[in-house]
Design a protein around this motif. Structure first.
Motif, PDB file in Angstrom:
ATOM      1  N   ILE A   9      61.576 -33.338 -16.848  1.00  0.00           N
ATOM      2  CA  ILE A   9      61.228 -32.194 -17.690  1.00  0.00           C
ATOM      3  C   ILE A   9      61.937 -32.268 -19.038  1.00  0.00           C
ATOM      4  O   ILE A   9      61.403 -31.833 -20.063  1.00  0.00           O
ATOM      5  N   ALA A  10      63.126 -32.891 -19.054  1.00  0.00           N
ATOM      6  CA  ALA A  10      63.842 -33.079 -20.320  1.00  0.00           C
ATOM      7  C   ALA A  10      63.093 -34.051 -21.227  1.00  0.00           C
ATOM      8  O   ALA A  10      63.068 -33.878 -22.455  1.00  0.00           O
ATOM      9  N   ASP A  11      62.495 -35.091 -20.644  1.00  0.00           N
ATOM     10  CA  ASP A  11      61.701 -36.036 -21.433  1.00  0.00           C
ATOM     11  C   ASP A  11      60.499 -35.334 -22.063  1.00  0.00           C
ATOM     12  O   ASP A  11      60.154 -35.567 -23.222  1.00  0.00           O
ATOM     13  N   VAL A  12      59.845 -34.471 -21.273  1.00  0.00           N
ATOM     14  CA  VAL A  12      58.696 -33.722 -21.789  1.00  0.00           C
ATOM     15  C   VAL A  12      59.135 -32.820 -22.942  1.00  0.00           C
ATOM     16  O   VAL A  12      58.467 -32.744 -23.984  1.00  0.00           O
ATOM     17  N   ALA A  13      60.267 -32.133 -22.752  1.00  0.00           N
ATOM     18  CA  ALA A  13      60.773 -31.236 -23.798  1.00  0.00           C
ATOM     19  C   ALA A  13      61.072 -32.005 -25.075  1.00  0.00           C
ATOM     20  O   ALA A  13      60.748 -31.560 -26.186  1.00  0.00           O
ATOM     21  N   ARG A  14      61.703 -33.173 -24.931  1.00  0.00           N
ATOM     22  CA  ARG A  14      62.032 -33.997 -26.090  1.00  0.00           C
ATOM     23  C   ARG A  14      60.759 -34.448 -26.815  1.00  0.00           C
ATOM     24  O   ARG A  14      60.668 -34.405 -28.037  1.00  0.00           O
ATOM     25  N   GLN A  15      59.773 -34.916 -26.049  1.00  0.00           N
ATOM     26  CA  GLN A  15      58.518 -35.402 -26.618  1.00  0.00           C
ATOM     27  C   GLN A  15      57.775 -34.277 -27.353  1.00  0.00           C
ATOM     28  O   GLN A  15      57.194 -34.496 -28.411  1.00  0.00           O
ATOM     29  N   GLU A  39      49.774 -26.611 -26.464  1.00  0.00           N
ATOM     30  CA  GLU A  39      49.083 -27.879 -26.722  1.00  0.00           C
ATOM     31  C   GLU A  39      50.067 -29.041 -26.786  1.00  0.00           C
ATOM     32  O   GLU A  39      49.818 -30.117 -26.230  1.00  0.00           O
ATOM     33  N   ARG A  40      51.213 -28.832 -27.452  1.00  0.00           N
ATOM     34  CA  ARG A  40      52.202 -29.905 -27.566  1.00  0.00           C
ATOM     35  C   ARG A  40      52.803 -30.275 -26.220  1.00  0.00           C
ATOM     36  O   ARG A  40      53.011 -31.450 -25.909  1.00  0.00           O
ATOM     37  N   VAL A  41      53.099 -29.263 -25.407  1.00  0.00           N
ATOM     38  CA  VAL A  41      53.677 -29.538 -24.089  1.00  0.00           C
ATOM     39  C   VAL A  41      52.673 -30.267 -23.202  1.00  0.00           C
ATOM     40  O   VAL A  41      53.012 -31.244 -22.522  1.00  0.00           O
ATOM     41  N   GLN A  42      51.431 -29.806 -23.197  1.00  0.00           N
ATOM     42  CA  GLN A  42      50.410 -30.462 -22.382  1.00  0.00           C
ATOM     43  C   GLN A  42      50.168 -31.892 -22.831  1.00  0.00           C
ATOM     44  O   GLN A  42      49.981 -32.799 -22.002  1.00  0.00           O
ATOM     45  N   ALA A  43      50.208 -32.115 -24.149  1.00  0.00           N
ATOM     46  CA  ALA A  43      50.041 -33.477 -24.665  1.00  0.00           C
ATOM     47  C   ALA A  43      51.191 -34.375 -24.224  1.00  0.00           C
ATOM     48  O   ALA A  43      50.993 -35.544 -23.869  1.00  0.00           O
ATOM     49  N   ALA A  44      52.423 -33.826 -24.242  1.00  0.00           N
ATOM     50  CA  ALA A  44      53.589 -34.606 -23.823  1.00  0.00           C
ATOM     51  C   ALA A  44      53.518 -34.931 -22.337  1.00  0.00           C
ATOM     52  O   ALA A  44      53.856 -36.043 -21.914  1.00  0.00           O
ATOM     53  N   ILE A  45      53.072 -33.955 -21.529  1.00  0.00           N
ATOM     54  CA  ILE A  45      52.936 -34.175 -20.092  1.00  0.00           C
ATOM     55  C   ILE A  45      51.947 -35.298 -19.813  1.00  0.00           C
ATOM     56  O   ILE A  45      52.190 -36.202 -18.999  1.00  0.00           O
ATOM     57  N   THR A  46      50.819 -35.275 -20.539  1.00  0.00           N
ATOM     58  CA  THR A  46      49.797 -36.298 -20.361  1.00  0.00           C
ATOM     59  C   THR A  46      50.295 -37.665 -20.809  1.00  0.00           C
ATOM     60  O   THR A  46      50.119 -38.684 -20.114  1.00  0.00           O
ATOM     61  N   ALA A  47      50.935 -37.703 -21.982  1.00  0.00           N
ATOM     62  CA  ALA A  47      51.405 -38.970 -22.540  1.00  0.00           C
ATOM     63  C   ALA A  47      52.452 -39.634 -21.648  1.00  0.00           C
ATOM     64  O   ALA A  47      52.482 -40.853 -21.482  1.00  0.00           O
ATOM     65  N   LEU A  48      53.320 -38.816 -21.067  1.00  0.00           N
ATOM     66  CA  LEU A  48      54.406 -39.358 -20.249  1.00  0.00           C
ATOM     67  C   LEU A  48      54.014 -39.534 -18.787  1.00  0.00           C
ATOM     68  O   LEU A  48      54.727 -40.202 -18.029  1.00  0.00           O
ATOM     69  N   TYR A  50      53.997 -37.049 -16.636  1.00  0.00           N
ATOM     70  CA  TYR A  50      54.987 -36.258 -15.897  1.00  0.00           C
ATOM     71  C   TYR A  50      54.342 -35.543 -14.720  1.00  0.00           C
ATOM     72  O   TYR A  50      53.235 -34.994 -14.825  1.00  0.00           O
ATOM     73  N   GLN A  51      55.042 -35.535 -13.595  1.00  0.00           N
ATOM     74  CA  GLN A  51      54.639 -34.763 -12.434  1.00  0.00           C
ATOM     75  C   GLN A  51      55.838 -33.962 -11.948  1.00  0.00           C
ATOM     76  O   GLN A  51      56.930 -34.511 -11.801  1.00  0.00           O
ATOM     77  N   MET A  52      55.631 -32.663 -11.684  1.00  0.00           N
ATOM     78  CA  MET A  52      56.726 -31.813 -11.231  1.00  0.00           C
ATOM     79  C   MET A  52      57.211 -32.277  -9.866  1.00  0.00           C
ATOM     80  O   MET A  52      56.393 -32.497  -8.965  1.00  0.00           O
ATOM     81  N   PRO A  53      58.548 -32.467  -9.691  1.00  0.00           N
ATOM     82  CA  PRO A  53      59.075 -32.858  -8.378  1.00  0.00           C
ATOM     83  C   PRO A  53      58.699 -31.839  -7.318  1.00  0.00           C
ATOM     84  O   PRO A  53      58.614 -30.635  -7.607  1.00  0.00           O
ATOM     85  N   PRO A  54      58.469 -32.286  -6.092  1.00  0.00           N
ATOM     86  CA  PRO A  54      58.090 -31.349  -5.019  1.00  0.00           C
ATOM     87  C   PRO A  54      59.067 -30.199  -4.856  1.00  0.00           C
ATOM     88  O   PRO A  54      58.661 -29.052  -4.671  1.00  0.00           O
ATOM     89  N   ALA A  55      60.378 -30.499  -4.924  1.00  0.00           N
ATOM     90  CA  ALA A  55      61.375 -29.430  -4.746  1.00  0.00           C
ATOM     91  C   ALA A  55      61.273 -28.396  -5.857  1.00  0.00           C
ATOM     92  O   ALA A  55      61.334 -27.192  -5.626  1.00  0.00           O
ATOM     93  N   ALA A  56      61.089 -28.885  -7.086  1.00  0.00           N
ATOM     94  CA  ALA A  56      60.988 -27.960  -8.208  1.00  0.00           C
ATOM     95  C   ALA A  56      59.695 -27.161  -8.129  1.00  0.00           C
ATOM     96  O   ALA A  56      59.647 -25.978  -8.460  1.00  0.00           O
ATOM     97  N   HIS A  57      58.615 -27.819  -7.646  1.00  0.00           N
ATOM     98  CA  HIS A  57      57.340 -27.126  -7.519  1.00  0.00           C
ATOM     99  C   HIS A  57      57.445 -26.000  -6.486  1.00  0.00           C
ATOM    100  O   HIS A  57      56.911 -24.897  -6.671  1.00  0.00           O
TER     101      HIS A  57
END
Length: 342
Positions: A9-15, A39-48, A50-57
């Motif tokens: 999630i830190a990588d997504v935030a940075r991106q 839009e920026r967060v969704q773009a970062a999630i797609t680019a990287l 990213y998938q939320m860890p099961p525990a965090a989900h």
């Protein structure tokens, strides 16, 4: 070369150029964000990818956006500094704060503060027993300890300060540079880790100088100005005042100074007094108080940061120990050195 490690999630935030709390709001749908941010967060999630860890989900599915803060007892200036630090960082991260005293946890019908009404907990000192901590961890509730370490067998993040080292440095200064040999010690609460560590520091340095701790004046100040005041009045009545009173916290030191003033004993000319914590009032006592500066607010802020990171990534941090500083003011007998830190 692309890293093989899964994005966080830190990588997504940075991106995306946002905070981790903002990314969490997008993932959980827990609070509104602007269209541009979304839009920026969704773009970062797609680019990287990213998938939320099961525990965090799993945690996110029942989020209340609330942090529970457990105290065995609120009292003294240091508690206020802790609460201010906790509230400041929690609100910045998008969490509300609920304060829960636990001293009377055995009241019938009282509902405990836990997963049902808080996403995670900050447990101060002895607010939870070892057994309660174990049961809370078994339920999967994130808990960060403040002013205590994890019991044996539990892996929990904690934030403490260099209590033993600070106490050692303070008494070494009184011995080596002020020349004191007859001490009065006002210990804190017997089962409090801060108190225990500070006593260890006092004992260790006295032993290095060939002095026995149990041959000094010793009182149980219990981190209370009222209790310390009563003890020091008793010492004065018995004509058993030491050269210097070393208190386990500044509240106790302030109570000691008041007691000495009431019986006509000058501080520091007749008896010196020192404390621990460097609370807001320490520089305004008469005379200003020599003490050990503990980063109380910083410790609280770090605890919240660790808890938020755990709740939003599913990963717990390692224990943190923050440094302290010796603050020399006039109550120990110093004059030109007032306000000097070491």
């Amino acid at each position: 070369m692309k890293s093989s490690a899964s994005p966080t999630i830190a990588d997504v935030a940075r991106q995306a150029g946002v905070s981790t709390a903002t990314v969490s709001r997008v993932l959980n749908g827990s609070a509104a964000v602007t269209a541009d941010t979304l839009e920026r967060v969704q773009a970062a999630i797609t680019a990287l990818g990213y998938q939320m860890p099961p525990a965090a989900h799993a945690l996110a599915s029942r989020r209340t956006r609330t942090i529970g803060v457990l105290f065995d007892e609120l009292g003294g200036e240091s508690s206020l500094a802790l609460l201010r630090g906790i509230e400041r960082v929690a609100l910045d991260a998008g969490y509300d704060v609920v304060i829960c005293p636990t001293r009377h946890r055995d009241i019938p019908g009282r509902a405990p503060l836990a997963a049902a009404n808080a996403d995670g907990l900050i447990a101060f000192a002895n607010s939870l027993t070892d057994g309660e901590l174990a049961r809370t961890q078994a339920r999967g509730v994130p808990v960060v300890l403040l002013a205590r370490t994890a019991p044996q067998g539990l892996q929990l993040p904690s934030v403490t300060v260099e209590n033993e080292q600070g106490a050692h440095a303070l008494v070494r200064y009184l011995l080596a540079e002020r020349g004191y040999r007859r001490f009065g010690f006002l210990e804190g609460e017997a089962d409090h880790e801060d108190s225990q560590a500070r006593v260890r520091g006092w004992k260790a340095v006295l032993a290095e100088w060939g002095l026995a701790y149990d041959q000094q004046r010793i009182g149980r100040g219990d981190f209370s100005e009222h209790t310390a005041h009563h003890i020091v009045r008793g010492w004065a009545a018995d004509r058993a005042l030491p050269q210097v009173i070393v208190a386990a916290d500044d509240d106790s030191a302030i109570g000691a100074i008041a007691a000495l003033h009431e019986v006509g004993v000058r501080v520091p000319e007749d008896v010196a007094v020192v404390g621990f914590d460097d609370i807001r009032l320490a520089g305004y006592t008469q005379p200003p108080l020599t003490t050990v500066r503990a980063p109380i607010g910083q410790a609280a802020e770090r605890a919240v940061q660790m808890l938020v990171a755990w709740m939003e990534t599913g990963s717990a941090a390692q224990p943190v120990v923050l440094p302290v500083q010796l603050v020399i003011r006039r109550s120990c007998g110093a004059s030109a050195q007032e306000g000097q830190t070491r």
